[in-house]
Design an enzyme around this catalytic site. Structure first.
Site, PDB file in Angstrom:
ATOM      1  NE  ARG A  41      -4.099  -2.115   1.771  1.00  0.00           N
ATOM      2  CZ  ARG A  41      -4.943  -2.675   2.622  1.00  0.00           C
ATOM      3  NH1 ARG A  41      -4.797  -2.450   3.922  1.00  0.00           N
ATOM      4  NH2 ARG A  41      -5.914  -3.451   2.199  1.00  0.00           N
ATOM      5  CE1 TYR A  83      -2.425  -0.710  -7.548  1.00  0.00           C
ATOM      6  CE2 TYR A  83      -2.833  -1.775  -9.655  1.00  0.00           C
ATOM      7  CZ  TYR A  83      -2.107  -0.897  -8.890  1.00  0.00           C
ATOM      8  OH  TYR A  83      -1.072  -0.199  -9.455  1.00  0.00           O
ATOM      9  CD  GLU A  84      -1.863  -4.572  -3.491  1.00  0.00           C
ATOM     10  OE1 GLU A  84      -2.142  -5.075  -2.395  1.00  0.00           O
ATOM     11  OE2 GLU A  84      -1.362  -5.209  -4.419  1.00  0.00           O
ATOM     12  N   GLY A  85      -6.771  -2.990  -1.937  1.00  0.00           N
ATOM     13  CA  GLY A  85      -7.798  -2.422  -1.068  1.00  0.00           C
ATOM     14  C   GLY A  85      -8.298  -1.134  -1.674  1.00  0.00           C
TER      15      GLY A  85
END
Length: 570
Positions: free
Chosen positions: A290, A433-435
């Site tokens: 992140r 992406y990545e949350g």
């Protein structure tokens, strides 16, 4: 125009604003990491990125990756560039020396990946998960797995993936159905399908290390029933594992990165960490990712700004109002107030973002290595609270800011020739992406801020107040925002006790308010050491005129959400 690293700007933030060499040399592992060494590493990194990676940007987009009967071929030049990358030691910058790494500070790796993302986001997706995979294996894998895979991943000789998402399980990983069945030899058989797997199949490395979330037969439902497994493309005996790429997605952007549908057909894997603790092990990987996604946002915005600024300096249109700047071509649109507004506003986000992102990378090392437990705790608090803010705010700004930069080109920006439209397309997916950014906001407010009644956020703001003088107008403005944020946090905490959905409703506004307060602090640091050059003066002015006023708007929205609506008389 290919992206060119602006090393002078990066050095200024790193050395003058953050005093990084002194901060890092206070940590035992980096006692020998002085300013000269950092300059050398960044200088060589800039040369590599500019000469090897940036020229492949357009090829990656226009030719893209191809799939044929389960095999994926990357665009021309990608494989050779990746070989030069890992053989040059670049993936191993911040890895431990005993694992084949160079043992350098995380902030140098962070800046490298900012430059790589700016130069060629599609290519950079390939090594983008390496450090997170390295940390995951290092902290959670068995000694046997480490012996086989750790150094290969640390050096980048083998690339890695993070296999979480399934067709029915996106942000809600508890819905994942991929199963794992134990075998008598200690391995597991994995069966299921994962989607949106960046680099799930490619021709860049001889092996690919897949880290896969799956569910054991007796596992409880939901996220607590997930375990983590390592399933390589090629098994230790040289045989191909039964891991198949069924297709690659046709996407809006990132054509140079294969986004794969991966089928695990009773594939061989090994448990990483403890059964039912897969998410805990995976979050080591995701948190590292992140910060790098936030740096992708900063890098992409920098690349867009560079193109727009260069174009504006050459493009001549109607007479520019006001006095002329003799450094620019006569009537170049770079001097037009409408264009300066666009360019200076993005510059304010880029430079402030660098202060916050580089500081976060430094805090990661402080949390690991500082001799004082209190300082370690404050560093951990910074990383926990600031990382979701960076990921959400700066990927948001990358897309919308790049779109603003496209506006500088007028109609020319909408055609492929100038390359700005590719950046806009590529910049859209980091918000997902990545949350997703909405998940980042909920993580910040619900799981981190309100969980302790706002105490952690109050402590973070208190730390940032050190050195600020309420008698100085610039400092007073930052302190006022901090006070407003503390008051708003307390208000949300109280109102959430009787309104269970309030926190999720307010989360996006809260994260945005925190981002703006941090940006104000970052620019106060810049203003305190910058000279009076137009480069800094104009961006600082844009920040206060066009960016920071949003803070009060966000506070007003949240205060309204905390106040019950008045009864309506009929």
């Amino acid at each position: 125009m290919d992206y060119q690293p602006r090393l002078d700007d990066i050095r200024f933030i790193l050395h003058e604003v953050l005093d990084a060499p002194a901060q890092l040399q206070a940590l035992a592992p980096f006692a020998g990491t002085d300013a000269e060494l950092m300059e050398q590493v960044l200088g060589e990194a800039g040369k590599f990125v500019a000469s090897q990676i940036a020229p492949l940007q357009r090829t990656g987009d226009e030719i893209g990756c191809t799939w044929d009967q389960g095999q994926v071929t990357t665009p021309p030049g990608f494989k050779a560039a990746y070989a030069a990358f890992w053989q040059g030691g670049w993936p191993a910058l911040a890895c431990a020396t005993e694992d084949g790494g160079q043992g350098l500070p995380a902030v140098l790796e962070a800046i490298l990946y900012e430059m790589l993302s700016a130069a060629n986001h599609g290519w950079t997706m390939a090594p983008g998960l390496l450090h997170g995979a390295y940390e995951c294996i290092r902290h959670h894998a068995s000694d046997a797995l480490k012996a086989t895979y750790l150094e290969k991943v640390a050096t980048g000789e083998w690339l890695a993936t993070m296999c979480l998402t399934e067709p029915q399980a996106g942000s809600d990983l508890g819905l994942a159905r991929t199963r794992a069945v134990a075998q008598t030899d200690g391995s597991y058989r994995l069966a299921g399908t994962k989607i949106f797997i960046s680099g799930g199949e490619h021709d860049l490395t001889d092996n690919i290390v897949h880290l896969v979330l799956a569910r054991l037969p007796d596992a409880q439902p939901g996220p607590k029933g997930l375990s983590l497994f390592l399933a390589p493309k090629v098994l230790p005996d040289g045989q191909r594992n039964t891991v198949h790429c069924d297709r690659i997605e046709e996407k809006m952007g990132l054509h140079g990165s294969p986004t794969c549908v991966m089928r695990f057909d009773e594939a061989t894997g090994w448990l990483v960490g403890e059964p039912g603790r897969g998410l805990a092990a995976m979050f080591v990987m995701m948190n590292a990712a992140r910060l790098h996604v936030a740096l992708q946002g900063i890098g992409l915005l920098e690349a867009a700004w560079q193109k727009a600024d260069a174009y504006a300096g050459e493009r001549r249109q109607m007479r520019v109002p006001g006095p002329r700047d003799n450094t620019q071509a006569a009537d170049a649109i770079t001097g037009h107030p409408a264009m300066r507004r666009l360019l200076d506003t993005q510059r304010a986000w880029i430079d402030g973002g660098r202060v916050l992102a580089y500081r976060t990378a430094m805090e990661l090392d402080i949390a690991k290595h500082h001799p004082d437990a209190t300082r370690q705790a404050s560093a951990q608090r910074w990383c926990s609270l600031v990382t979701p803010v960076l990921k959400a705010a700066f990927t948001h700004q990358a897309f919308y800011g790049a779109s603003e930069c496209l506006q500088v080109f007028g109609g020319h920006g909408y055609v492929r020739e100038w390359g700005i439209e590719q950046i806009v397309r590529d910049a859209r997916v980091p918000m997902i992406y990545e949350g997703t950014n909405e998940i980042q906001a909920i993580d910040l407010l619900v799981r981190k801020v309100l969980a302790d009644g706002g105490a952690g956020m109050a402590a973070l703001l208190q730390d940032l107040q050190a050195g600020l003088d309420a008698g100085h107008p610039g400092d007073a403005d930052v302190l006022r925002r901090f006070a407003d944020l503390r008051e708003l946090t307390a208000l949300l905490a109280a109102a959430s006790r009787t309104n269970p959905v309030l926190a999720c409703e307010a989360a996006d506004d809260y994260l945005r308010a925190v981002a703006l307060a941090l940006l104000a602090w970052a620019w106060r640091r810049i203003d305190s050491v910058a000279d009076d050059a137009p480069r800094w003066r104009q961006a600082s002015a844009a920040l206060h005129l066009r960016v920071l006023p949003e803070f009060d708007m966000r506070l007003g929205i949240m205060r309204g959400q905390c106040t019950p609506a008045p009864a309506v008389l009929v």
